[in-house]
Design an enzyme around this catalytic site. Structure first.
Site, PDB file in Angstrom:
ATOM      1  CB  ALA A   1      -0.920  -0.023   1.223  1.00  0.00           C
TER       2      ALA A   1
ATOM      3  CG  PHE B   1      -3.744  -1.646   4.992  1.00  0.00           C
ATOM      4  CD1 PHE B   1      -3.059  -1.834   3.794  1.00  0.00           C
ATOM      5  CD2 PHE B   1      -5.131  -1.692   4.981  1.00  0.00           C
ATOM      6  CE1 PHE B   1      -3.748  -2.070   2.612  1.00  0.00           C
ATOM      7  CE2 PHE B   1      -5.825  -1.936   3.801  1.00  0.00           C
ATOM      8  CZ  PHE B   1      -5.135  -2.116   2.617  1.00  0.00           C
ATOM      9  NE  ARG B   2      -0.748  -4.789   9.028  1.00  0.00           N
ATOM     10  CZ  ARG B   2      -1.292  -5.060   7.842  1.00  0.00           C
ATOM     11  NH1 ARG B   2      -0.883  -4.420   6.754  1.00  0.00           N
ATOM     12  NH2 ARG B   2      -2.241  -5.955   7.702  1.00  0.00           N
TER      13      ARG B   2
ATOM     14  CG  HIS C   1      -3.578  -9.422  -0.974  1.00  0.00           C
ATOM     15  ND1 HIS C   1      -2.968  -8.565  -0.096  1.00  0.00           N
ATOM     16  CD2 HIS C   1      -3.039 -10.651  -0.734  1.00  0.00           C
ATOM     17  CE1 HIS C   1      -2.105  -9.246   0.655  1.00  0.00           C
ATOM     18  NE2 HIS C   1      -2.127 -10.506   0.275  1.00  0.00           N
TER      19      HIS C   1
ATOM     20  CB  CYS D   1     -21.571 -14.161  -7.988  1.00  0.00           C
ATOM     21  SG  CYS D   1     -22.796 -15.296  -7.313  1.00  0.00           S
TER      22      CYS D   1
ATOM     23  CB  CYS E   1     -27.273 -17.078  -9.025  1.00  0.00           C
ATOM     24  SG  CYS E   1     -26.046 -16.414  -7.888  1.00  0.00           S
TER      25      CYS E   1
ATOM     26  CB  SER F   1       4.379  -3.151   7.164  1.00  0.00           C
ATOM     27  OG  SER F   1       3.276  -4.048   6.928  1.00  0.00           O
TER      28      SER F   1
ATOM     29  CG  ASN G   1       8.324   0.260   3.828  1.00  0.00           C
ATOM     30  OD1 ASN G   1       7.385   0.348   3.046  1.00  0.00           O
ATOM     31  ND2 ASN G   1       8.166   0.105   5.137  1.00  0.00           N
TER      32      ASN G   1
HETATM   33  N1  APR Z   1       6.935   5.559   0.242  1.00  0.00           N
HETATM   34  C1  APR Z   1       7.514   4.488   0.838  1.00  0.00           C
HETATM   35  N2  APR Z   1       6.923   3.786   1.839  1.00  0.00           N
HETATM   36  C2  APR Z   1       5.702   4.196   2.230  1.00  0.00           C
HETATM   37  C3  APR Z   1       5.034   5.302   1.660  1.00  0.00           C
HETATM   38  C4  APR Z   1       5.707   5.995   0.619  1.00  0.00           C
HETATM   39  N3  APR Z   1       5.168   7.051   0.010  1.00  0.00           N
HETATM   40  N4  APR Z   1       3.830   5.445   2.276  1.00  0.00           N
HETATM   41  C5  APR Z   1       3.758   4.467   3.213  1.00  0.00           C
HETATM   42  N5  APR Z   1       4.871   3.723   3.183  1.00  0.00           N
HETATM   43  C6  APR Z   1       5.172   2.523   3.964  1.00  0.00           C
HETATM   44  C7  APR Z   1       4.660   2.566   5.393  1.00  0.00           C
HETATM   45  O1  APR Z   1       5.641   3.126   6.237  1.00  0.00           O
HETATM   46  C8  APR Z   1       4.406   1.082   5.687  1.00  0.00           C
HETATM   47  O2  APR Z   1       5.530   0.480   6.311  1.00  0.00           O
HETATM   48  O3  APR Z   1       4.470   1.458   3.351  1.00  0.00           O
HETATM   49  C9  APR Z   1       4.206   0.456   4.320  1.00  0.00           C
HETATM   50  C10 APR Z   1       2.781  -0.037   4.102  1.00  0.00           C
HETATM   51  O4  APR Z   1       2.570  -1.117   4.979  1.00  0.00           O
HETATM   52  P1  APR Z   1       1.067  -1.592   5.292  1.00  0.00           P
HETATM   53  O5  APR Z   1       0.245  -0.396   5.611  1.00  0.00           O
HETATM   54  O6  APR Z   1       1.147  -2.713   6.270  1.00  0.00           O
HETATM   55  O7  APR Z   1       0.548  -2.132   3.874  1.00  0.00           O
HETATM   56  P2  APR Z   1       0.871  -3.526   3.180  1.00  0.00           P
HETATM   57  O8  APR Z   1       2.246  -3.988   3.542  1.00  0.00           O
HETATM   58  O9  APR Z   1       0.535  -3.372   1.762  1.00  0.00           O
HETATM   59  O10 APR Z   1      -0.217  -4.494   3.881  1.00  0.00           O
HETATM   60  C11 APR Z   1      -0.325  -5.798   3.376  1.00  0.00           C
HETATM   61  O11 APR Z   1      -2.334  -6.089   4.682  1.00  0.00           O
HETATM   62  O12 APR Z   1      -4.417  -5.481   5.453  1.00  0.00           O
HETATM   63  C12 APR Z   1      -3.742  -6.202   4.503  1.00  0.00           C
HETATM   64  O13 APR Z   1      -4.698  -6.758   2.449  1.00  0.00           O
HETATM   65  C13 APR Z   1      -4.056  -5.705   3.118  1.00  0.00           C
HETATM   66  O14 APR Z   1      -2.639  -5.939   1.164  1.00  0.00           O
HETATM   67  C14 APR Z   1      -2.688  -5.451   2.499  1.00  0.00           C
HETATM   68  C15 APR Z   1      -1.757  -6.231   3.403  1.00  0.00           C
END
Ligand code: APR
Length: 247
Positions: free
Chosen positions: A23, A34-35, A118, A126, A149, A188, A212
């Site tokens: 994300a 998300f986190r 994902h 459906c 359906c 993350s 990250n």
């Molecule tokens: N550049 C670099 N890193 C970034 C940026 C950015 N602009 N913005 C956010 N981040 C980092 C954050 O610091 C975080 O460590 O991206 C990371 C995103 O981690 P999560 O929010 O945990 O997202 P993700 O790893 O994709 O989560 C995995 O969890 O809830 C499920 O299905 C959902 O696919 C998702 C999965």
């Protein structure tokens, strides 16, 4: 920017680069992660909103949450990271994108080989008769149902408690076992089984690079960690790699 020279060197040396995104690659397109501190799961139990059990037992809360995410998606556009990753693929420097994201922004940026681990919020499914629809159908009413359906629809995304799509997983494992550079961008690495892929790549002799903002548990095993915004990192990378490629 710390680590850019090392990262571009790894891209140049690599004969087979796989990029794994989360994300964090889409936050600069206005979509929350998300986190991190401003993430969707801050103060929210993901199991209450994004699990197959929530879809079954609490459909009103479930669809309210996913309609908000879908509306957010309407205005989102690929950012520099998505666009430059697609150009790196076109220049032969990225073999595949393995993404945890459901926003479709890699494809919208022109990336051709995208493995969606994902699923995709661009579609609705459906489960009873396996028909797929454009996800706008989820906005039509509170409890969307299949036109064929009549059974309830769900977003075509992997909910907590569901298995990943087998074909996507098999492809992702194959790519991870055969690459010589595995680049994590904006994740993350908190969620399995997707977070096993970088470890699998390392076990098969690949180098690991991590872009990250926050620390991940695999940082100690990475050849380089760049803790800057993905958009800025890829703009710098494009200056190093794509100007050569187009020269
Ligand atoms: N550049 C670099 N890193 C970034 C940026 C950015 N602009 N913005 C956010 N981040 C980092 C954050 O610091 C975080 O460590 O991206 C990371 C995103 O981690 P999560 O929010 O945990 O997202 P993700 O790893 O994709 O989560 C995995 O969890 O809830 C499920 O299905 C959902 O696919 C998702 C999965």
């Amino acid at each position: 920017m710390e680590g850019i020279a090392k990262l571009s060197g790894l891209f140049r040396e690599s004969r087979s680069t796989v990029v794994f995104t989360g994300a964090g690659v889409s936050t600069e397109s206005g979509l929350p992660d998300f986190r991190s501190r401003t993430g969707l799961w801050q103060g929210v139990d993901p199991m209450a909103l994004a699990s197959i059990e929530a879809w079954r037992r609490r459909p009103n809360e479930f669809f309210t949450f996913y309609r908000q995410r879908l509306s957010g998606l309407q205005g989102a556009r690929p950012n520099h990271a998505h666009l430059i990753l697609a150009r790196l693929e076109a220049a032969g420097m990225v073999r595949a994108i393995l993404t945890q994201n459901i926003d479709g922004l890699h494809q919208e940026a022109g990336h051709r080989s995208v493995i969606e681990l994902h699923g995709s919020l661009r579609q609705a499914l459906c489960l009873a008769c396996d028909r797929r629809y454009a996800s706008e159908i989820l906005l039509e009413n509170d409890l969307p149902s299949c036109k064929a359906c009549g059974k309830p629809l769900k977003p075509d995304v992997v909910l907590f408690g569901e298995a990943l799509p087998a074909a996507a997983w098999d492809l992702a494992v194959r790519e991870s076992c055969s690459c010589d550079l595995f680049v994590v961008v904006g994740s993350s690495l908190a969620v399995s089984p997707a977070n096993h892929l970088p470890a699998l790549a390392l076990e098969h002799g690949s180098k690991l690079a991590i872009v990250n903002l926050e620390r991940t548990h695999l940082d100690p095993q990475a050849s380089v960690v760049v803790s800057s915004p993905a958009g800025e990192v890829f703009i710098e990378l494009s200056r190093e790699l794509l100007s050569e490629a187009t020269a």
